[in-house]
Design an enzyme around this catalytic site. Structure first.
Site, PDB file in Angstrom:
ATOM      1  N   ASP A 119       0.863  -1.152   0.000  1.00  0.00           N
ATOM      2  CA  ASP A 119       0.000   0.000   0.000  1.00  0.00           C
ATOM      3  C   ASP A 119       0.917   1.224   0.000  1.00  0.00           C
ATOM      4  O   ASP A 119       2.106   1.107   0.258  1.00  0.00           O
ATOM      5  CB  ASP A 119      -0.843  -0.055   1.284  1.00  0.00           C
ATOM      6  N   LYS A 120       0.376   2.372  -0.317  1.00  0.00           N
ATOM      7  CA  LYS A 120       1.239   3.545  -0.294  1.00  0.00           C
ATOM      8  C   LYS A 120       1.057   4.353   0.977  1.00  0.00           C
ATOM      9  O   LYS A 120       1.949   4.461   1.796  1.00  0.00           O
ATOM     10  CB  LYS A 120       0.965   4.413  -1.514  1.00  0.00           C
ATOM     11  N   GLU A 123      -3.528  20.103   1.021  1.00  0.00           N
ATOM     12  CA  GLU A 123      -4.154  21.388   1.294  1.00  0.00           C
ATOM     13  C   GLU A 123      -4.059  21.712   2.762  1.00  0.00           C
ATOM     14  O   GLU A 123      -3.769  22.834   3.143  1.00  0.00           O
ATOM     15  CB  GLU A 123      -5.630  21.327   0.877  1.00  0.00           C
ATOM     16  N   LYS A 162      -3.744  28.585  -7.625  1.00  0.00           N
ATOM     17  CA  LYS A 162      -2.608  27.692  -7.391  1.00  0.00           C
ATOM     18  C   LYS A 162      -2.791  26.474  -8.276  1.00  0.00           C
ATOM     19  O   LYS A 162      -3.927  26.059  -8.548  1.00  0.00           O
ATOM     20  CB  LYS A 162      -2.503  27.293  -5.922  1.00  0.00           C
ATOM     21  N   THR A 212      -2.252   1.362  -4.725  1.00  0.00           N
ATOM     22  CA  THR A 212      -2.696   2.465  -3.895  1.00  0.00           C
ATOM     23  C   THR A 212      -4.030   3.019  -4.370  1.00  0.00           C
ATOM     24  O   THR A 212      -4.373   2.917  -5.535  1.00  0.00           O
ATOM     25  CB  THR A 212      -1.636   3.591  -3.882  1.00  0.00           C
ATOM     26  N   GLY A 213      -4.747   3.562  -3.440  1.00  0.00           N
ATOM     27  CA  GLY A 213      -6.010   4.191  -3.783  1.00  0.00           C
ATOM     28  C   GLY A 213      -5.803   5.625  -4.258  1.00  0.00           C
ATOM     29  O   GLY A 213      -6.740   6.287  -4.655  1.00  0.00           O
ATOM     30  N   ASP A 214      -4.551   6.060  -4.229  1.00  0.00           N
ATOM     31  CA  ASP A 214      -4.267   7.450  -4.566  1.00  0.00           C
ATOM     32  C   ASP A 214      -4.369   7.716  -6.053  1.00  0.00           C
ATOM     33  O   ASP A 214      -4.407   6.812  -6.866  1.00  0.00           O
ATOM     34  CB  ASP A 214      -2.845   7.787  -4.118  1.00  0.00           C
ATOM     35  N   ASN A 256      -8.525  -0.868   4.155  1.00  0.00           N
ATOM     36  CA  ASN A 256      -8.668  -1.146   2.730  1.00  0.00           C
ATOM     37  C   ASN A 256      -7.602  -2.122   2.235  1.00  0.00           C
ATOM     38  O   ASN A 256      -7.665  -2.607   1.125  1.00  0.00           O
ATOM     39  CB  ASN A 256      -8.619   0.155   1.921  1.00  0.00           C
TER      40      ASN A 256
END
Lengths: 339, 1193
Positions: free
Chosen positions: B400-401, B504, B568, B682-684, B827
């Protein structure tokens, strides 16, 4: 400080054991050890081998088969199972002094004392003099547990039942006259067998202990009359019985019958002619067995056995050869320094 | 007793009658009890005091080996067959059973404890019109319970009412699905009206009909009937057990599913029992051994028939046959007798010893200080003790990440403001200073609203801001305004940001600490404390982020009435829209950006633009038109955005570090050297994943090519995969070469293996979730596998938990390789369970991954120690153990086989029965255990130095069927020597006093002594690491042998147990003979010397990597570990830009759904009510003064 201690509460201990850092010796099969090792072992083996071989060679052995298979054999007549109380005589000569002490063995071949069912067929309790086992022998003794009249057999079992019962007398023939060579039948069994493992029941006279029991079927006489000449040598501690009961590991075996240690023969059997008188009772031909007597003396390494000496010599020389081979390999394929 | 019946129910495959619909009524226990729904108690334990013995024994006898030994014991009491006394099997069997039973009991006690702990948690339950604290386990279906903030949800609940407006509650579902962002659940209005009115709640009598218990986390269907009205219930109205209540003061819920019926338990209930490949191999081998045993016995039985026919029939004079036993029957009986005699080929203590070794190695993992993480006080933990050796055979790692490779902490690390770079430290000589934990941090105490957890090391930036540098102020003002973060201020001065993306959050927090505190947001305004002065900006528009725009902007009006657009976004995008006057600044900033990107930082470029009122008015009008347009809305909006976002003025750039865990790149490098392939799942987003790929060295600039598969159709995916494959390996066949084999027990299991294809050069593959879904379809999965396996690095992004598991399954199925999955969140659970070995990152909040994992530790970098040191050693030890164990037992047994030819095939044992009984248990147990627990070929530092040492494990080199056959041959040789040398040596020989020594008992003693010497020396030869313990075990065992032998053959023992110890005196009478010792010496050397010579020559001719390293280790000291701080300052083409939130949040923050109107929460937020009040200094409280204020859960 307290806080710090709490924070490291779960920290594993720092010991050589838990961290797998125990000091250790890490040997390796390196040329510096293996090749000289082989040479040394080889030399040592050759040394031992020579000693064993020479010793073994010095042991004198004389084997005389008296089964009587061949017609020419003096015991051929006795080998007929129908002949009872047969005596036969075997003549032989000894060319040079047979150094003493000389041991007199009888040998049997193709005889399966190591057969499992045979081997277990005895009752150690009974043989150690337990009177309860006299009346009710262990059922391991089957089929020699009870006789036809349901009387307990003592000593029970196949081993005891099949006790060797040929007897021997050795004569030296000096100028045509027979001079009996004295046999020493004492102490031919293991000390532990005689003193610990086998015991007569503490009943005197001994025969009373055997009341209500019968002798083994094959036996001519009951156990308390095995040695008529020496009343102390009877029952379960009869030396011949003890020797027989120590069953052999292999189907060909020899067992000590007597020692020749006395009188004129204390130093050995002088060269000359001898005559062996055999009371031939024990049937072996039915199962293709052989009977023999063996005269032998012993050395520090026991009886004659050339195998050990030869084996040491062969393996010793193989070690030397191997070390040379390894040296060549090592010289050619030195350990690669870098990949 | 219920557990017993259910247990047997499970065994027989009998299922409880399926529940078809759940029907319950609130506050009506008698009614609900009539359905016999499970209450909220959970039970993961297997036994209780009474069921333990029968169940555990039953369980144990289901093991083939144990059942076999039970069968043997039964055979041994049949007198006709019994060739050995019953105790030879009973004693070891009893020991084995009791050791296993103790272990099982201990495991179960632990399960009882954890069950008890969970079941005894307290919760408020509404009983008889009032709230009562009750234990979790006594909560029933239909109860109404009250939950408070930060509490775990007790059971699966129907949400009735909450403290929040619109009956919303916020829950964190990390334990369930691993997603850390908050989820909103909303109660029905009709129940929401109940509020916290206890009387109303107690009177609530709604009836719920819903689906039966199931494990689908994302679906729920049901109906609530209340006063003859029905309301539909969906997943939004249900709180699931395992969630945590957040930001919600309280809520009430109606229990729908309790305990075992909850979705959490339904999901985690089925733990598949993992077995290692060695386990499977062992089962196959044991089966082979059975076959082998049967054939040996058959040979001997035939031999017996022949012997009986030829010899036995005539030997009857001395050994009469039993009644009715002829040659045929005798040979049949002999068969079984030999099954008993030769039973030791099936090693009874094998399984127990294997368990002990694994347990030992597991303890070493638990004890390893180098895998202990002091910061969170977490030691590594081997949660499964049966998989250790497989750690030494890993071929694929699926990682996973977030939280695994990274810390899931974004830190504002560096920035470039108006061409000046901040964030680095230089010493007096102008040299860069490494920033460590000890580096002095910037003091933010002047800013009372500063986040105390924020670290920054460059003092000059603070000075710049304080001095009133306009660019710097604009920079941070932008950061404070242009975002979608939600603030939360429960206590005065204690701000919490709810950021959709951690990036953020990091940026806004940075602005906060540098004096531009984003304080409050309404749909129309943003309140910022600018250097202690409250400024309220009017928010005119949010130009939201999306994947194409790669930027976001806000248009605000300052109190002075100045209109500004703040933007941005990704550097490439912003650069295109800059005013030409910024060119110079752009160059400098680009240099900085390249540096940041080279360090793996995630960068954003900031720009602004002043707008004039008239243009803005006009633009706003058009914006309004566009956003209300029926068709082409998106395009028109995009055009408008494009129009206004130009001629921007560059402010600078930010660099956010997605903090990698310590040592991740080094670990990955090490693992790659060990030929382990690492796939990141990864879910990213793709960009984030790619970025991490670079920063942890998985993707490198020097790779030949990095393929990105991001098609949206099956054809597209296929084409992209094929193209990639062709590029890597132009001459590869169209069809994958699949090797079909059969394996496993009885060769029933079919396996298909896709062969590895060799590729020159390194490639990388990035595939996104969409494409992965197509690629995992049946027709494409082999293509995916082929292509992916050619690449050095595979990164799958936007992957669902299910897909993670599918990818693991795919590799497992077609590569026949050992896989390891590592992750930290719920997850990752599916993948952790799917892989051969699951590793959980512990010490963080969510425990779900750890709970379903086999190993857990706190940091990713410990993985290299787990695999390269512990795994390798475990595998090595296990293989050495098995090889030796089989050797020693075969050698032991084969001697009987040879002896059979000399004892009329009568099943006569060679050794004393007592020796047979204790050979495995006493004489040879400890030395081999000592070796298999302590042995190491090279120590841990050398293991790290040469990760290549790991590869033999992946190739199954140390133990396989081939190795097993080699063991057997070796045993065969040894047993021949062990029988025939003593045989020849005692043949016709006598003692030195002429007495008997060729008797059975002396021979037995000789043979067994030789055997023990040979196997002990063989063990010495196999031992590479001689600790004092090993020495003690070996010498101790030999000493024990002689001590026990002399004792058992002593007079005393014979007098006490006459018939049990018939070997009286044998030891004394034969061990004083020189020829006996010469025989032992000869036999031992003859068995050992060829092995030594063979091994020595093999080392010379074909040295293995182990030999080489061991040789090197002897020759030289370990090279000092090279300081591995990677100077990753390579210039890079790519853009390190990263937003990680998804499109649409812009709308959210301007809509009302996520905003809680302050008015409605009088109870809690009195002091924040009036914005003016905040200006009063006396209301400010620093964090230090209020220790109870730190509310972190």
């Amino acid at each position: 400080m307290v806080k710090e201690e709490r924070e490291i509460a779960n920290r594993p201990d720092n010991t050589a054991f838990t961290q797998q850092r125990l000091p250790a010796w890490q040997p390796m099969l390196s040329a510096g050890i293996v090749i000289p090792g082989f040479v040394l072992i080889g030399l040592a083996f050759i040394g031992i081998g020579v000693a064993l071989f020479v010793t073994s060679r010095s042991i004198q052995v004389m084997e005389l088969d008296y089964t009587g298979v061949e017609n020419s054999s003096p015991c051929f007549r006795c080998s007929d199972p129908d002949v009872k109380n047969c005596m036969c005589q075997l003549d032989f000569s000894i060319p040079s002094l047979f150094e003493g002490p000389v041991f007199f063995y009888y040998g049997l071949s193709n005889y399966f004392q190591n057969y499992r069912r045979y081997g277990v067929s005895k009752d150690d309790d009974q043989l150690s003099g337990d009177l309860d086992s006299f009346t009710s022998p262990s059922d391991t003794c089957a089929p020699y547990e009870f006789d036809g009249n349901n009387k307990p057999i003592v000593p029970c079992g196949s081993v005891a039942n099949s006790m060797f019962n040929d007897t021997f007398k050795l004569y030296q023939i000096i100028n045509g006259t027979r001079k009996q060579v004295p046999f020493d039948g004492k102490g031919i069994a293991w000390w532990t067998d005689y003193n610990v493992k086998y015991r007569n029941p503490s009943v005197t006279p001994l025969r009373n202990a055997f009341n209500g029991t019968v002798k083994p079927l094959f036996w001519p006489r009951p156990a308390y009359e095995l040695d008529t000449s020496d009343p102390a040598n009877n029952g379960f501690i009869n030396q011949d019985f003890l020797v027989w009961m120590r069953r052999a590991a292999l189907p060909d075996f020899r067992k000590l019958y007597r020692r020749i240690t006395e009188g004129d023969y204390a130093r050995g059997l002088p060269a000359g002619d001898y005559s062996l008188e055999i009371a031939y009772n024990y049937p072996v031909l039915s199962f293709d067995g052989r009977k023999k007597v063996v005269l032998s003396n012993v050395s520090w390494m026991g009886g004659k056995n050339e195998f050990l000496g030869i084996a040491y010599l062969v393996i010793g020389s193989m070690c030397i050869v191997m070390s040379i081979v390894m040296l060549i390999v090592y010289a050619k394929f030195k350990f690669p320094e870098e990949e | 007793m219920g557990s017993v019946s259910s247990y047997f129910g499970q065994l027989c495959g009998k299922e409880q009658k399926g529940e078809e619909e759940r029907h319950l009524r609130a506050n009506d226990r008698p009614f609900n009890l009539s359905y016999h729904y499970a209450n909220n108690a959970i039970k993961t334990s297997k036994y209780n005091i009474f069921t333990f013995l029968p169940l555990n024994l039953f369980e144990q006898f289901r093991r083939l080996a144990n059942a076999y030994f039970l069968f043997l014991m039964i055979l041994q009491v049949i007198p006709q067959v019994s060739s050995l006394s019953w105790f030879t099997t009973a004693v070891p069997l009893f020991l084995v059973l009791s050791i296993t039973a103790v272990k099982d009991a201990n495991d179960d006690i632990n399960r009882h404890k954890s069950d008890k702990q969970v079941n005894n948690r307290m919760v408020d339950v509404l009983v008889d019109g009032q709230l009562k604290k009750e234990k979790w386990m006594s909560v029933q279906v239909g109860d109404i319970i009250k939950l408070e903030n930060n509490e775990f949800v007790t059971a699966d609940l129907l949400l009735l009412s909450s403290s929040e407006p619109l009956n919303l509650v916020y829950v964190e579902t990390a334990e369930l699905d691993g997603e850390t962002n908050l989820k909103v659940k909303q109660a029905l209005t009709v129940t929401g009206e109940l509020g916290d009115n206890i009387d109303a709640l107690a009177a609530f009598n709604g009836e719920v009909r819903c689906e039966p218990p199931n494990n689908r986390l994302d679906k729920f269907k049901g109906i609530l009937s209340l006063s003859e009205q029905t309301y539909a219930l969906d997943n939004d109205k249900v709180l699931l057990r395992g969630c945590t209540l957040r930001n919600t003061e309280w809520c009430f819920g109606l229990v729908i599913f309790g305990g075992p019926d909850t979705k959490l338990m339904q999901n985690s209930g089925k733990t598949t029992f993992k077995r290692t490949s060695i386990d499977h191999l062992m089962n196959v081998l044991v089966l082979c051994i059975f076959g082998f045993l049967a054939s040996m016995c058959t040979v001997l039985a035939i031999g017996n028939a022949i012997w009986e026919f030829k010899e036995g029939s005539v030997f009857t004079a001395f050994l009469p046959r039993e009644q009715g036993v002829d040659a045929g029957l005798s040979s049949f009986l002999t068969f079984w007798s030999y099954v008993i005699v030769l039973n030791t080929v099936v090693p009874i203590s094998l399984y127990v010893s294997v368990e002990i070794i694994r347990l030992g190695n597991s303890f070493f993992i638990d004890w390893d200080r180098k895998m202990y993480y002091p910061k969170s006080d977490t030691p590594a933990q081997a949660r499964t003790t049966t998989l250790n050796e497989e750690l030494g055979q890993i071929k694929y790692i699926f990682s996973d990440k977030t939280g695994t490779l990274t810390q899931n902490i974004m830190t504002f690390n560096k920035c470039s403001i108006n061409g000046k770079a901040y964030g680095e430290l230089f010493d007096f000589a102008g040299q860069r200073v490494e920033i460590t934990e000890k580096t002095e941090k910037v003091d933010f105490s002047w800013n009372r609203l500063a986040d105390p957890k924020f670290d920054f090391h460059d003092h000059s930036l603070v000075e710049t801001v304080k001095e009133g540098n306009l660019e710097a102020q604009a920079f941070f003002r932008l950061l404070a305004l242009c975002h979608t973060v939600m603030p939360e201020e429960k206590k005065e001065g204690e701000l919490h940001y709810q950021a959709q993306s951690p990036d953020e959050g990091a940026l806004v927090t940075a602005a906060r600490n540098f004096g531009f505190v984003f304080r409050q947001r309404t749909p129309e305004s943003i309140t910022v404390m600018e250097m202690g002065r409250q400024v309220v900006y009017e928010l005119l528009a949010v130009l939201d982020f999306n994947n194409v725009r790669k930027r976001m902007s806000v248009i605000v009006r300052s109190p002075e009435g100045k209109l500004t657009l703040f933007c941005k976004g990704a550097d490439t995008i912003i650069y295109e829209r800059l005013h030409p006057s910024c060119n110079k600044l752009m160059e400098v900033t680009t240099k900085h950006l390249n540096e940041y990107a080279g360090e793996g930082l995630r960068t954003l470029v900031l720009a602004y633009k002043d707008l004039d009122e008239s243009y803005m008015d006009e633009w706003k009008r058009r914006h309004h038109d566009a956003s209300t347009a029926m068709d082409g809305r998106e395009e028109r909006l995009d055009e408008l955005y494009e129009e206004i976002e130009k001629d921007l003025m560059l402010l600078g750039a930010t660099a956010v570090e997605d903090k990698l865990q310590d040592g991740v790149p080094q670990t990955i490098e090490q693992l790659a050297k060990a030929d382990i392939k690492i796939w990141v799942l990864t879910g990213d987003k793709q960009e984030t994943a790619e970025n991490i790929g670079y920063s942890c060295n998985m993707l490198r600039e020097d790779m030949k090519e990095i393929f990105i598969v991001a098609a949206n159709t099956a054809e597209g995916v296929k084409e992209e995969l094929e193209n990639a494959r062709r590029k890597m390996c132009p001459d590869s066949a169209d069809e994958p070469s699949v090797v079909k084999e059969r394996a496993g027990l009885f060769w029933l299991q079919k396996t298909e293996t896709v062969q590895d294809e060799t590729v020159h050069g390194d490639y990388g593959l990035i595939i996104n979730g969409h494409s992965l879904a197509f690629a995992l379809e049946k027709n494409l999965q082999l293509e995916l596998l082929r292509t992916a396996c050619m690449c050095q690095t595979v990164i799958c992004c936007r992957v669902t938990p299910l897909q993670k598991a599918q990818v693991v399954q795919l590799v497992k199925k077609y590569k026949q390789a050992v896989t390891l999955a590592i992750g930290d969140g719920a997850n990752d659970v599916s993948m952790i369970k799917a892989a051969h070995i699951g590793v959980g990152i512990s010490g963080q909040e969510g425990m779900q991954a750890v709970l379903s994992s086999d190993y857990s530790f706190a940091q990713f970098r410990y993985l290299q120690r787990l695999l390269l040191v512990h795994g390798r050693w475990s595998y090595l030890r296990m293989c050495k153990f098995l090889r030796y164990f089989f050797y020693k037992n075969f050698t032991f047994t084969f001697v009987h086989f040879w002896y059979a030819f000399f004892c009329g095939f009568s099943a006569q044992t060679v050794y004393d029965e007592w020796f047979i009984t204790v050979y495995n248990l006493v004489y040879t147990a400890l030395p081999v255990l000592g070796m298999s627990i302590f042995d190491q070929d090279v120590n841990d530092r050398w293991s790290f130095q040469y990760p290549q040492l790991y590869t033999p494990g992946q190739l199954n080199m140390y133990f396989s069927k081939k190795a097993f056959v080699r063991c057997m041959m070796h045993s065969c040789y040894s047993s021949l020597i062990l029988f025939f040398i003593p045989w020849a040596a005692i043949y016709d020989t006598v003692r030195d006093d002429g007495k008997d020594i060729a008797d059975y008992q002396s021979f037995a003693l000789l043979a067994q002594t030789c055997l023990l010497f040979v196997v002990s020396i063989q063990l010495c030869l196999d031992t590479h690491y001689w600790t004092a313990v090993n020495q003690f075990f070996i010498w101790g065992s030999l000493a024990a042998y002689f001590a026990v032998t002399f004792t058992m053959y002593s007079n005393g023992m014979f007098f006490i147990f006459t018939s049990a110890f018939p070997f009286i005196g044998t030891a004394r009478n034969s061990l004083n003979q020189p020829n006996v010792w010469l025989t032992i010496f000869l036999t031992s050397l003859l068995c050992i010397l060829p092995v030594v010579a063979f091994r020595f020559i093999l080392i010379l001719l074909r040295p293995t990597i182990n030999d080489k390293v061991r040789y090197k280790m002897r020759k030289e000291a370990l090279p000092a570990p090279t300081p591995r701080k990677l100077p990753r300052r390579i210039s890079t083409r790519r853009s390190g830009y990263a937003f990680s939130h998804s499109q649409g949040y812009g709308d959210l923050v301007t809509s009302r759904k996520f905003l809680r109107p302050l008015k409605s929460r009088p109870a809690l937020f009195l002091q924040t009510d009036s914005p003016l009040a905040q200006n009063q200094p006396q209301h400010y409280r620093t964090i230090k003064e209020e220790p109870e204020g730190s509310q972190s859960p």
